[in-house]
Design an enzyme around this catalytic site. Structure first.
Site, PDB file in Angstrom:
ATOM      1  N   SER A  30       2.736  33.122   9.436  1.00  0.00           N
ATOM      2  CA  SER A  30       2.974  34.124   9.883  1.00  0.00           C
ATOM      3  C   SER A  30       2.816  35.290   8.330  1.00  0.00           C
ATOM      4  CB  SER A  30       4.391  34.076  10.168  1.00  0.00           C
ATOM      5  OG  SER A  30       5.662  33.077   9.131  1.00  0.00           O
ATOM      6  N   THR A  31       2.865  34.557   7.638  1.00  0.00           N
ATOM      7  CA  THR A  31       3.095  35.401   6.348  1.00  0.00           C
ATOM      8  C   THR A  31       1.369  36.297   6.161  1.00  0.00           C
ATOM      9  OG1 THR A  31       3.892  34.120   5.227  1.00  0.00           O
ATOM     10  CG2 THR A  31       2.868  35.659   3.486  1.00  0.00           C
ATOM     11  N   ASP A  83      -3.769  32.366   1.414  1.00  0.00           N
ATOM     12  CA  ASP A  83      -3.236  31.735   2.459  1.00  0.00           C
ATOM     13  C   ASP A  83      -1.806  30.852   2.016  1.00  0.00           C
ATOM     14  OD1 ASP A  83      -3.213  30.303   4.467  1.00  0.00           O
ATOM     15  OD2 ASP A  83      -4.324  28.558   4.431  1.00  0.00           O
ATOM     16  N   ALA A  85       2.172  28.775   2.468  1.00  0.00           N
ATOM     17  CA  ALA A  85       2.407  27.182   2.672  1.00  0.00           C
ATOM     18  C   ALA A  85       3.065  26.918   2.228  1.00  0.00           C
ATOM     19  CB  ALA A  85       2.161  26.901   0.887  1.00  0.00           C
ATOM     20  N   LYS A  96       0.579  22.033   3.435  1.00  0.00           N
ATOM     21  CA  LYS A  96       0.925  22.689   4.164  1.00  0.00           C
ATOM     22  C   LYS A  96      -0.056  22.769   5.685  1.00  0.00           C
ATOM     23  CE  LYS A  96      -2.502  25.674   3.077  1.00  0.00           C
ATOM     24  NZ  LYS A  96      -2.020  27.299   4.370  1.00  0.00           N
ATOM     25  N   GLY A  97       0.276  23.110   6.497  1.00  0.00           N
ATOM     26  CA  GLY A  97      -0.485  22.464   7.912  1.00  0.00           C
ATOM     27  C   GLY A  97       0.016  22.847   8.742  1.00  0.00           C
ATOM     28  N   GLY A  98       1.880  23.609   8.769  1.00  0.00           N
ATOM     29  CA  GLY A  98       2.687  23.576   9.505  1.00  0.00           C
ATOM     30  C   GLY A  98       1.921  24.567  10.489  1.00  0.00           C
ATOM     31  N   GLU A 105      -8.101  24.689   6.372  1.00  0.00           N
ATOM     32  CA  GLU A 105      -8.033  25.216   5.540  1.00  0.00           C
ATOM     33  C   GLU A 105      -7.564  25.002   4.756  1.00  0.00           C
ATOM     34  OE1 GLU A 105      -3.498  27.727   7.586  1.00  0.00           O
ATOM     35  OE2 GLU A 105      -3.023  25.537   6.373  1.00  0.00           O
TER      36      GLU A 105
END
Length: 226
Positions: A30-31, A83, A85, A96-98, A105
């Site tokens: 989302s960011t 990216d 986090a 990371k990986g949500g 990534e």
């Protein structure tokens, strides 16, 4: 600022590091949506770049905002990757990986000369682990893989979306693993990677030296470097 405003402000700050003629890695989440949106505005103004996306969703956003894309069949290294986090600890180790794109990534971050992480203040923690650690695994025999992972001290839950098993862009599964607290992330990452069936972990160890954090109390972006 609300959380969306925090995400947008740190995203706008991050893309200022992108310069003409750079090869850029674009993260997922989302960011990063805000980063891609505002980067598209810079491209329309004449910024000359080419980008490698970390997910099909990111590629979709980049095409929407008319950002030129490429891949590693044409590009061997990146000047910069940006990216988000899910957690960042005081040593700038990451979870990371949500969003389910941790493998791509990590490949993109590793290919970049500079990897900048952008988060809002809620993602900064003293010790990793409150956010369940995503681990990408091969579908074949995933229950055996999960059992081996759990032997390291966690509860592993197969990720689902709308009652269906979540499948990554690489056609793998993700196990969300509750370790409670991860005091030695480098050791844990090594142990997990040694398990047959594990493709990659959401522990990003010693991969960034710069994290940008948006703070609601001051409406400022803090830069953390190591």
């Amino acid at each position: 600022m609300n959380q969306d405003e925090l995400k947008e402000s740190v995203a706008i700050e991050a893309i200022q590091y992108i310069e003409d003629d750079m090869k850029v890695g674009l993260g997922t989440g989302s960011t990063m949506y805000y980063a891609i949106k505002h980067l598209g505005e810079r491209v329309k103004e004449g910024l000359n770049i080419v980008c490698v996306p970390t997910s099909e969703k990111t590629a979709e956003w980049a095409k929407k905002f008319e950002i030129p894309l490429s891949d590693f069949s044409e590009i061997r290294s990146l000047d910069i990757a940006i990216d988000g986090a899910d957690e960042v600890d005081e040593n700038l180790q990451l979870i990371k990986g949500g969003g389910g794109a941790l493998l791509r990534e990590k490949i993109v971050a590793d290919a970049a000369k500079k990897f900048i992480v952008i988060v809002d203040e809620s993602k900064v923690v003293k010790t990793l682990g409150k956010f369940k650690l995503p681990i990408e695994v091969i579908p074949f025999g995933w229950k055996i893989t999960a059992q081996s992972i759990e032997s390291l001290g966690c509860k592993a839950i197969l990720r689902k979306k709308e009652e269906e098993i979540f499948v990554t862009d690489n056609q793998n599964y993700i196990l969300d693993c509750d370790f409670s607290e991860i005091h030695h992330p480098e050791q844990l990452n090594h142990a997990l990677k040694s398990i047959v069936g594990v493709v990659e972990t959401g522990l990003f160890i010693n991969m960034t030296k710069k994290v940008l954090v948006s703070r609601s109390a001051t409406n400022e972006i803090n830069e953390i470097n190591i």
